[in-house]
Scaffold this motif. Structure first.
Motif, PDB file in Angstrom:
ATOM      1  N   SER A 310       0.695  -1.232  -0.090  1.00 48.05           N
ATOM      2  CA  SER A 310      -0.025  -0.037  -0.001  1.00 48.05           C
ATOM      3  C   SER A 310       0.855   1.222   0.142  1.00 48.05           C
ATOM      4  O   SER A 310       0.602   2.142  -0.564  1.00 48.05           O
ATOM      5  CB  SER A 310      -1.026  -0.123   1.082  1.00 48.05           C
ATOM      6  OG  SER A 310      -0.543   0.432   2.309  1.00 48.05           O
ATOM      7  N   TRP A 447      -0.582  13.392   7.411  1.00 50.83           N
ATOM      8  CA  TRP A 447      -0.326  12.172   6.838  1.00 50.83           C
ATOM      9  C   TRP A 447       1.054  11.573   7.706  1.00 50.83           C
ATOM     10  O   TRP A 447       1.081  10.406   7.934  1.00 50.83           O
ATOM     11  CB  TRP A 447       0.297  12.463   5.535  1.00 50.83           C
ATOM     12  CG  TRP A 447       0.823  11.525   4.792  1.00 50.83           C
ATOM     13  CD1 TRP A 447       2.224  11.399   4.400  1.00 50.83           C
ATOM     14  CD2 TRP A 447       0.361  10.025   4.389  1.00 50.83           C
ATOM     15  NE1 TRP A 447       2.660  10.200   3.955  1.00 50.83           N
ATOM     16  CE2 TRP A 447       1.360   9.240   4.003  1.00 50.83           C
ATOM     17  CE3 TRP A 447      -0.798   9.328   4.627  1.00 50.83           C
ATOM     18  CZ2 TRP A 447       1.091   7.973   3.480  1.00 50.83           C
ATOM     19  CZ3 TRP A 447      -0.947   8.165   4.170  1.00 50.83           C
ATOM     20  CH2 TRP A 447       0.330   7.174   3.915  1.00 50.83           C
ATOM     21  N   GLN A 481      -4.966  15.353  -2.465  1.00 50.70           N
ATOM     22  CA  GLN A 481      -5.230  14.413  -1.274  1.00 50.70           C
ATOM     23  C   GLN A 481      -4.733  15.331  -0.038  1.00 50.70           C
ATOM     24  O   GLN A 481      -5.389  15.283   0.883  1.00 50.70           O
ATOM     25  CB  GLN A 481      -4.567  13.122  -1.387  1.00 50.70           C
ATOM     26  CG  GLN A 481      -5.124  12.289  -2.350  1.00 50.70           C
ATOM     27  CD  GLN A 481      -4.464  10.988  -2.699  1.00 50.70           C
ATOM     28  OE1 GLN A 481      -3.226  10.998  -2.704  1.00 50.70           O
ATOM     29  NE2 GLN A 481      -5.245   9.868  -2.979  1.00 50.70           N
ATOM     30  N   ASP A 501      -6.437   9.430  11.565  1.00 49.22           N
ATOM     31  CA  ASP A 501      -6.451   8.206  10.780  1.00 49.22           C
ATOM     32  C   ASP A 501      -7.977   8.090  10.296  1.00 49.22           C
ATOM     33  O   ASP A 501      -7.653   7.618   8.798  1.00 49.22           O
ATOM     34  CB  ASP A 501      -6.326   6.875  11.733  1.00 49.22           C
ATOM     35  CG  ASP A 501      -4.958   6.825  12.371  1.00 49.22           C
ATOM     36  OD1 ASP A 501      -4.038   7.372  11.827  1.00 49.22           O
ATOM     37  OD2 ASP A 501      -4.797   6.139  13.508  1.00 49.22           O
ATOM     38  N   GLU A 502      -8.749   8.734  10.677  1.00 51.97           N
ATOM     39  CA  GLU A 502     -10.191   8.527   9.933  1.00 51.97           C
ATOM     40  C   GLU A 502      -9.851   9.589   8.508  1.00 51.97           C
ATOM     41  O   GLU A 502     -10.403   9.224   7.412  1.00 51.97           O
ATOM     42  CB  GLU A 502     -11.093   8.943  10.691  1.00 51.97           C
ATOM     43  CG  GLU A 502     -12.644   9.131   9.971  1.00 51.97           C
ATOM     44  CD  GLU A 502     -12.911   7.992   9.314  1.00 51.97           C
ATOM     45  OE1 GLU A 502     -12.570   6.959   9.517  1.00 51.97           O
ATOM     46  OE2 GLU A 502     -13.901   8.102   8.385  1.00 51.97           O
ATOM     47  N   ARG A 505      -7.664   7.860   5.997  1.00 50.46           N
ATOM     48  CA  ARG A 505      -8.638   7.010   5.668  1.00 50.46           C
ATOM     49  C   ARG A 505      -9.519   7.372   4.480  1.00 50.46           C
ATOM     50  O   ARG A 505      -9.543   6.756   3.125  1.00 50.46           O
ATOM     51  CB  ARG A 505      -9.385   5.804   6.433  1.00 50.46           C
ATOM     52  CG  ARG A 505      -9.642   4.305   6.015  1.00 50.46           C
ATOM     53  CD  ARG A 505     -10.632   4.098   7.047  1.00 50.46           C
ATOM     54  NE  ARG A 505     -11.792   4.773   7.328  1.00 50.46           N
ATOM     55  CZ  ARG A 505     -12.854   5.012   6.552  1.00 50.46           C
ATOM     56  NH1 ARG A 505     -12.784   4.478   5.121  1.00 50.46           N
ATOM     57  NH2 ARG A 505     -13.780   5.820   6.733  1.00 50.46           N
ATOM     58  N   ARG A 506     -10.131   8.529   4.703  1.00 53.05           N
ATOM     59  CA  ARG A 506     -11.233   9.154   3.869  1.00 53.05           C
ATOM     60  C   ARG A 506     -10.458   9.488   2.509  1.00 53.05           C
ATOM     61  O   ARG A 506     -10.996   9.546   1.374  1.00 53.05           O
ATOM     62  CB  ARG A 506     -11.795  10.208   4.388  1.00 53.05           C
ATOM     63  CG  ARG A 506     -13.199   9.745   5.189  1.00 53.05           C
ATOM     64  CD  ARG A 506     -14.176  11.097   5.083  1.00 53.05           C
ATOM     65  NE  ARG A 506     -13.577  12.285   5.623  1.00 53.05           N
ATOM     66  CZ  ARG A 506     -13.267  12.445   7.053  1.00 53.05           C
ATOM     67  NH1 ARG A 506     -13.719  11.875   7.981  1.00 53.05           N
ATOM     68  NH2 ARG A 506     -12.792  13.738   7.170  1.00 53.05           N
ATOM     69  N   ASN A 507      -9.120  10.007   2.579  1.00 51.41           N
ATOM     70  CA  ASN A 507      -8.781  10.725   1.475  1.00 51.41           C
ATOM     71  C   ASN A 507      -7.876   9.836   0.723  1.00 51.41           C
ATOM     72  O   ASN A 507      -7.232  10.246  -0.251  1.00 51.41           O
ATOM     73  CB  ASN A 507      -8.048  12.094   1.884  1.00 51.41           C
ATOM     74  CG  ASN A 507      -9.113  12.936   2.484  1.00 51.41           C
ATOM     75  OD1 ASN A 507      -9.701  13.703   1.525  1.00 51.41           O
ATOM     76  ND2 ASN A 507      -9.183  13.143   3.777  1.00 51.41           N
ATOM     77  N   VAL A 508      -6.800   8.851   1.354  1.00 51.22           N
ATOM     78  CA  VAL A 508      -6.073   8.163   0.709  1.00 51.22           C
ATOM     79  C   VAL A 508      -6.459   6.715   0.851  1.00 51.22           C
ATOM     80  O   VAL A 508      -6.560   6.129   1.726  1.00 51.22           O
ATOM     81  CB  VAL A 508      -4.491   8.229   1.594  1.00 51.22           C
ATOM     82  CG1 VAL A 508      -3.556   7.513   0.591  1.00 51.22           C
ATOM     83  CG2 VAL A 508      -4.367   9.694   1.855  1.00 51.22           C
ATOM     84  N   ASP A 509      -6.674   6.314  -0.472  1.00 53.73           N
ATOM     85  CA  ASP A 509      -7.183   4.834  -0.348  1.00 53.73           C
ATOM     86  C   ASP A 509      -6.118   3.952  -0.840  1.00 53.73           C
ATOM     87  O   ASP A 509      -5.082   4.211  -1.410  1.00 53.73           O
ATOM     88  CB  ASP A 509      -8.712   4.551  -1.164  1.00 53.73           C
ATOM     89  CG  ASP A 509      -8.703   5.444  -2.363  1.00 53.73           C
ATOM     90  OD1 ASP A 509      -7.621   5.374  -3.071  1.00 53.73           O
ATOM     91  OD2 ASP A 509      -9.257   6.272  -2.688  1.00 53.73           O
TER      92      ASP A 509
END
Ligand SMILES: C[S@@+](CC[C@H](N)C(=O)[O-])C[C@H]1O[C@@H](n2cnc3c(N)ncnc32)[C@H](O)[C@@H]1O
Length: 509
Positions: A310, A447, A481, A501-502, A505-509
């Motif tokens: 990832s 980040w 992002q 972290d949320e 998670r929402r912005n970087v998949d």
């Protein structure tokens, strides 16, 4: 004879273990640190010796540089005479400390006697002196420079080597530039290996990606094929009885001089006596063929692999974002005459790690042991940055800190000033020497503080420092992002870890 062999070889290892414990207890603490005298307990030595690929027959030459009481030699000889008694074995052990020569000679003699009782043949040689001088041929006293070896087995001493030291120069003359005694021992081990010869070692993990080990890694990886890499999940397991707190790696590698690359067996365990988890990794996953830093990526299980994958799929390297990261340019002891304890006319903020609060720079910090300001003048101007948004990362995280990477934003609205000095213990993200757009700085900061990045850095970084090179070698989300993440951080409050972290998670998949 066949039923007797395991008992005899086990006894050889046990007697050596007693000699190791006795010699270790007799060492002087100061000298112990100076000579890196942390000996390998028998279970670890057996594990390291178990990693060799047995030769088909004939004769084998073994080298144990920095042999201590001879634990590694004893475990290796025990295995060879038990499993391949027809081999003609010759051992060279080198040890600089005269205090250890009696124990080491006793172990070597024990190897000879045990082999003889099994009808096997071992001859031994003790080189009483400095391995570097002997291996590089700079020590005329120790006789002929050594011939190639088929097995080099080592737990080398750990000590920084000064740039102009005798050791460093003589190692560079025959192999590579390197900054630590342990990597110098490894480089000379490689240098002394026969074609197809094997190196087994237990060493600190720092060489796998530390910036100072780059030339060493290049030298090593061009000549050696990594066959097996083993890491411990906890820091101090291997030398549990010797107080050594260090991340260690055990590896086996074969001298191939760049011939075809097969898979690498990567394994982990909690300690040398507990269950080993292992998997076979493609060579290119462990040593990326295009990587100019020659990092060795040790990912031990499927979770690590997913993490590495990832990370690799993130869209940008720093140059794609037109961003750079530098170590703070103000080295305080070199600029002493320009530093001021507090802000004053003609001075600008000087940022140390102590100024890093939750997500932001808190400046000034009055009454701290460090200065708060640096005078702006023609000598210091080039050490400072123009006012703007910067992301600042600590180079050293303290033990209490939960994350390895700790990042904050320098916000020009909170600290209006002409220019900013960043001290050498922080790294600074900038855009060609100037600040970043505010949103991007805030997104980058989130980040860098995310759990996913922390897990990646922890797993793949063997050293606890976060240097600019480490940050340069990471991959990053793209500008859109980063900006989107930045917009979700409302100023005035620092989000909880779950919120960070949320957002990630929402912005970087
Ligand atoms: C980490 S200990 C390991 C000892 C042994 N190989 C073991 O595994 O138990 C390193 C050893 O290297 C020896 N040593 C340190 N510097 C040396 C040098 N320049 N040449 C030879 N031996 C050295 C130390 O005295 C010490 O016995």
């Amino acid at each position: 004879m066949a039923t007797e062999a395991p008992a005899l070889t086990t006894d050889l290892v046990l007697r050596t273990e007693s000699r190791r414990k006795e010699s270790s207890a007799a060492l002087d603490a100061g000298r112990r640190g100076e000579l890196g005298q942390f000996f390998t307990p028998a279970p670890a030595a057996d594990f390291i010796a178990s990693l060799i690929k047995l030769p088909r027959g004939g004769s084998v030459r073994i080298l144990d540089p920095g042999a201590g009481a001879g634990s590694l030699t004893a475990s290796l000889v025990a295995r060879l005479i038990e499993e391949s008694p027809e081999l003609k074995i010759s051992v060279t052990a080198c040890e600089v400390d005269p205090q250890l020569h009696t124990a080491l000679q006793a172990t070597l003699d024990d190897c000879v006697d045990t082999a003889a009782r099994l009808g096997a043949h071992v001859d031994v040689r003790l080189v009483r002196g400095d391995f570097i001088a002997w291996a590089t041929g700079t020590d005329r006293m120790s006789g002929q420079p050594p011939e190639p070896f088929d097995f080099v087995i080592m737990n080398p001493p750990y000590k920084k080597l000064a740039a102009n030291s005798r050791e460093r120069k003589s190692v560079a003359a025959v192999s590579t530039e390197t900054s630590n005694l342990y990597s110098a021992f490894m480089a000379l081990g490689v240098h002394l290996l026969s074609d197809g010869g094997q190196l087994m070692a237990i060493t600190p993990r720092s060489f796998t990606n530390g910036p100072y080990f780059r030339p060493f890694r290049k030298y090593f990886l061009e000549r050696m094929h990594l066959d097996r890499v083993h890491v411990f999940e906890a820091r101090n397991r291997v030398f549990a009885d010797t107080d050594v707190l260090q991340e260690n790696v055990i590896f086996a590698a074969t001298r191939t001089d760049g011939a075809e690359r097969g898979p690498v067996v990567v394994s982990t365990s909690r300690s040398y006596s507990e269950a080993v988890r292992q998997r076979s990794a493609p060579y290119a996953e462990v040593v990326h063929p295009e990587d100019r830093e020659h990092f060795i990526h040790i990912s031990a299980d499927e979770e690590d692999t997913a993490l590495a994958a990832s990370h690799a799929s993130l869209p940008c390297a720093l140059p794609d974002l037109d961003l750079q990261v530098s170590t703070g340019r103000v080295v305080d002891f070199r600029s002493r005459e320009h530093l001021r304890p507090d802000d004053m006319p003609g001075a600008v903020p000087l940022i140390y790690p102590l100024h890093m609060g939750q997500g932001v720079i808190r400046w000034p910090v009055r009454g701290a042991r460090k200065n708060n300001a640096i005078m702006l003048n023609p000598q210091t101007e080039k050490l400072t940055f123009p006012l703007g948004h910067y992301v600042v990362v600590k180079r050293l995280s303290s033990k209490e800190e939960k994350r390895r990477v700790v990042a904050v934003v320098f916000d020009p609205e909170q600290i209006p000033c002409e220019r900013i000095g960043f001290e050498n213990h922080v790294n600074v993200f900038h855009s060609n020497g100037s600040g970043l757009p505010g949103e991007v700085a805030r997104g980058l900061c989130l980040w860098l503080n995310s759990t996913i990045l922390d897990r990646y850095v922890r797993r793949f970084s063997g050293h606890t420092q976060v240097n600019a090179t480490d940050l340069r070698n990471l991959r990053y989300p793209n500008m859109a992002q980063l900006s989107a993440m930045g917009r979700s951080w409302r100023s005035g409050s620092w989000p909880a870890q779950e919120e960070i972290d949320e957002v990630v998670r929402r912005n970087v998949d």
